[in-house]
Scaffold this active site. Sequence first.
Site, PDB file in Angstrom:
ATOM      1  N   ASN A   2       0.856  -1.198   0.000  1.00 16.78           N
ATOM      2  CA  ASN A   2       0.000   0.000   0.000  1.00 16.78           C
ATOM      3  C   ASN A   2       0.881   1.234   0.000  1.00 16.78           C
ATOM      4  O   ASN A   2       2.105   1.138   0.006  1.00 16.78           O
ATOM      5  CB  ASN A   2      -0.955  -0.033   1.197  1.00 16.78           C
ATOM      6  CG  ASN A   2      -0.192  -0.068   2.506  1.00 16.78           C
ATOM      7  OD1 ASN A   2       0.547   0.848   2.833  1.00 16.78           O
ATOM      8  ND2 ASN A   2      -0.350  -1.161   3.255  1.00 16.78           N
ATOM      9  N   ASP A  28      -4.742  -9.434  12.853  1.00 16.55           N
ATOM     10  CA  ASP A  28      -4.907  -8.033  13.224  1.00 16.55           C
ATOM     11  C   ASP A  28      -4.017  -7.802  14.447  1.00 16.55           C
ATOM     12  O   ASP A  28      -4.328  -8.235  15.560  1.00 16.55           O
ATOM     13  CB  ASP A  28      -6.380  -7.711  13.525  1.00 16.55           C
ATOM     14  CG  ASP A  28      -6.574  -6.209  13.688  1.00 16.55           C
ATOM     15  OD1 ASP A  28      -5.758  -5.572  14.397  1.00 16.55           O
ATOM     16  OD2 ASP A  28      -7.528  -5.667  13.100  1.00 16.55           O
ATOM     17  N   LYS A  85     -14.011   1.721  15.092  1.00 21.80           N
ATOM     18  CA  LYS A  85     -12.738   0.985  15.151  1.00 21.80           C
ATOM     19  C   LYS A  85     -12.215   0.882  16.586  1.00 21.80           C
ATOM     20  O   LYS A  85     -11.673  -0.141  16.997  1.00 21.80           O
ATOM     21  CB  LYS A  85     -11.709   1.702  14.269  1.00 21.80           C
ATOM     22  CG  LYS A  85     -10.547   0.837  13.869  1.00 21.80           C
ATOM     23  CD  LYS A  85      -9.798   1.401  12.692  1.00 21.80           C
ATOM     24  CE  LYS A  85     -10.585   1.241  11.409  1.00 21.80           C
ATOM     25  NZ  LYS A  85      -9.875   1.752  10.255  1.00 21.80           N
TER      26      LYS A  85
HETATM   27  O1  C5P Z   1      -8.588  -2.005  10.345  1.00 23.03           O
HETATM   28  P1  C5P Z   1      -7.627  -0.934   9.974  1.00 23.03           P
HETATM   29  O2  C5P Z   1      -6.497  -1.427   9.119  1.00 23.03           O
HETATM   30  O3  C5P Z   1      -8.230   0.306   9.414  1.00 23.03           O
HETATM   31  O4  C5P Z   1      -6.998  -0.493  11.381  1.00 23.03           O
HETATM   32  C1  C5P Z   1      -5.960   0.399  11.476  1.00 23.03           C
HETATM   33  C2  C5P Z   1      -5.239   0.201  12.768  1.00 23.03           C
HETATM   34  O5  C5P Z   1      -5.064  -1.179  13.071  1.00 23.03           O
HETATM   35  C3  C5P Z   1      -3.829   0.738  12.698  1.00 23.03           C
HETATM   36  O6  C5P Z   1      -3.456   1.142  13.995  1.00 23.03           O
HETATM   37  C4  C5P Z   1      -3.041  -0.458  12.236  1.00 23.03           C
HETATM   38  O7  C5P Z   1      -1.658  -0.343  12.590  1.00 23.03           O
HETATM   39  C5  C5P Z   1      -3.719  -1.582  12.964  1.00 23.03           C
HETATM   40  N1  C5P Z   1      -3.704  -2.866  12.247  1.00 23.03           N
HETATM   41  C6  C5P Z   1      -2.972  -3.914  12.737  1.00 23.03           C
HETATM   42  N2  C5P Z   1      -2.985  -5.137  12.111  1.00 23.03           N
HETATM   43  C7  C5P Z   1      -3.724  -5.302  11.004  1.00 23.03           C
HETATM   44  C8  C5P Z   1      -4.471  -4.242  10.476  1.00 23.03           C
HETATM   45  C9  C5P Z   1      -4.431  -3.031  11.122  1.00 23.03           C
HETATM   46  O8  C5P Z   1      -2.295  -3.743  13.761  1.00 23.03           O
HETATM   47  N3  C5P Z   1      -3.711  -6.483  10.388  1.00 23.03           N
END
Ligand code: C5P
Length: 426
Positions: A231, A328, A360
Amino acid sequence: MTKPRILLIVGGGIAAYKSIELVRLLRKSGHIVRCVITRAGEQFVTPLTLAALSENKVYTNLFDLKDEVEMGHIQLSREADLVVVAPATADLLAKMAAGIADDLATTLLLATDKPVLAAPAMNVRMWLHAATQRNVATLRGDGVTVMQPDEGEMACGEYGPGRLPEPQAIIDAIDAALARAPVPVALNAPEALAGQPDFAPANRRPLYGRRILITAGPTHEPIDPVRYIANRSSGKQGFAIAAAAAEAGAEVLLVAGPVDLPTPPGVIRVDVETAVEMAAEVAGGLPVDAAIMVAAVADWRAADTAPQKIKKDGSGQVPPLALTENPDILATVAKSADRPPLLIGFAAETNDVIAHAQAKLARKGCDWIVANDVAADPMGGANNRVHIVSKDGVDSWDRLPKDAVARKLMEKIADELETRAPVQRD
Ligand code: C5P
């Protein structure tokens, strides 16, 4: 008045002559300097010159028993506020990286409990050699500040990076490192702070004694040996946060995805490629007082990574790309036994920024979400307008440069942690 104390280790190399000017300028700007010179260094500069300019005894040999009685090498390595290696030769950097202690200089470097700053100087090929670059990466990972050498014509006639940074640049790096160094004991007494605003006031390091973990950058999820899913994250905001946390005195572990950014001074950096690797490094970095998950972790990875490059076979058939969900990391840390007392997530949104951030916050189980609108501030830019969303409400900040966002965030984190005892670790 407490003056900053520098232990200067002069390595062997033609650039050693510049250490004379360095000592002169350091003394002029009020630093106390004690010099150690390696055997090779003595070929270029005499101990007598350094003694005259530093107005201090110069140490040359580990096995000088009289000195061991006067001052043991452990004490010598610790009574400074900062250890500076200039010039740091390829050989010295290699020994430092490997933990070799076979003379006074390297023994001091292994025994010290103080921050270390190295100013390299060597032939361009030696600097660019994979072994030196590996050693520099190791040292930076260990928390040593290794300056970038200057580029230009070298004494040996070649051209490129490898020249010792100019003495004034080294002094600027020294002062920056001192500003991050632990507060000298004497300065912890408020009366000792009077009249010395420029050196190590305790209130500049509100996170001293705290450990902070930060993730930053994108992740790369391989499809085959040459292709990956990624990304647009630049890592700039996460790196700025790591720099601000170190400036505020915290011990900082930065788990970085693939980015082209220098390690901020004083930060311990671990580089990873994939979300799975990042998750493992984060788990290994706990417990911490605060974790700030800034990384744009890929949500999915290829279900199977092809061992060889996937080829077009001319049939016009597109190869299937099956995805599987990544862990996550933030949500996992939130549920772990080692959940940090302050857990912060980031949210890059293109619409309904605050509503998405509130959802979130609950879904991930963290304490704050730092939300920003990537439609207004595209990823990779220099500025950010963020909203700090917590159970207490929304704190919206003006659009600021990313380093200003980072410093403001450190102030808020310091306020939050103020009443909590530091986490215990082994
Ligand atoms: O769900 P999303 O990607 O929008 O969430 C963003 C937050 O979650 C950020 O703090 C990102 O570092 C963390 N994140 C994570 N592991 C993932 C996806 C997101 O720690 N697989």
